[in-house]
Scaffold this active site. Structure first.
Site: not given
Ligand code: AMP
Length: 210
Positions: A13, A156
């Site tokens: 994404k 990460r």
């Molecule tokens: P991402 O980089 O989008 O994979 O997000 C990393 C982490 O941030 C996720 O595993 C969640 O712990 C948190 N996170 C990001 N976006 C959201 C969201 N919309 N709702 C809840 N947690 C989120």
């Protein structure tokens, strides 16, 4: 044009959002990047979010909705935006609706769990600007150094294999129901994302323009 990019963690994404943003000249809004920034800066939202993120769980809706609302109210989002990683629950999608945010299209990037698990081990992100790379599919020009800002590029904590499995489980339980939610509103388009980045970008751009 206001869009949502939907898909499992590691489906691409963020990478696709960067491509489309340049094409359409609108910002990509990544709640994951904003939360990582908040953790780094030790803000209240960051303190509330860290333990959930490290465990591969979702941060509570009220924390994420708060930071998202502030971000899309900024000037650069006036002509549209791509939401990358938001909404991740039906409650978050309902919050967008009740803020009066009109969503034009939801692009689902579909990749199997097996392919995602294999991909995530090679993913790297910039500590400075949050740009994402992959050691095989999208390497930095200089190893370990961000092409865009020159900061260090690292793995990460939540890309460790056991956390990836927890994040996939969370995705299927909490986020996948959004496919039906947006399908029933006539907004969902699904793109196969298992090919290389350039190939997927073509499909994504075609889906947006179609
Ligand atoms: P991402 O980089 O989008 O994979 O997000 C990393 C982490 O941030 C996720 O595993 C969640 O712990 C948190 N996170 C990001 N976006 C959201 C969201 N919309 N709702 C809840 N947690 C989120």
């Amino acid at each position: 044009m206001n869009m949502i990019f939907l898909g499992a963690p590691g489906a691409g994404k963020g990478t696709q959002a960067e491509v489309v943003c340049k094409e359409l000249n609108i910002p990509a809004v990544s709640t994951g990047n904003m939360l990582r920034e908040a953790v780094k800066n030790g803000t209240d939202a960051g303190l509330a979010a860290k333990k959930f993120m490290d465990a591969g769980e979702l941060v509570p809706d009220e924390v994420v909705i708060g930071i998202l609302k502030d971000r899309i109210a900024q000037d650069d989002a006036k002509n549209g935006f791509i939401l990358d990683g938001f909404p991740r629950t039906v409650a978050q999608a309902e919050a967008l609706e009740s803020m009066g945010v009109k969503i034009d299209k939801v692009v689902e990037i579909d990749v199997s769990d097996e392919a995602i698990t294999a991909r995530m081990s090679g993913r790297r992100v910039c500590e400075g600007c949050g740009n994402s790379y992959h050691i095989e599919y999208k390497p930095t020009k200089v190893e370990g150094v961000c092409d865009a800002c020159g900061a260090k590029v690292v793995q990460r904590i939540d890309d460790k294999p056991e956390t990836v499995q927890a994040r996939l489980k969370t995705y299927h339980e909490k986020t996948a129901p959004l496919k039906d939610y947006y399908q029933s509103r006539g907004k969902l388009v699904t793109v196969q994302g298992q090919n290389d980045i350039a190939e997927t970008s073509k499909l994504v751009l075609a889906a947006i323009k179609g």
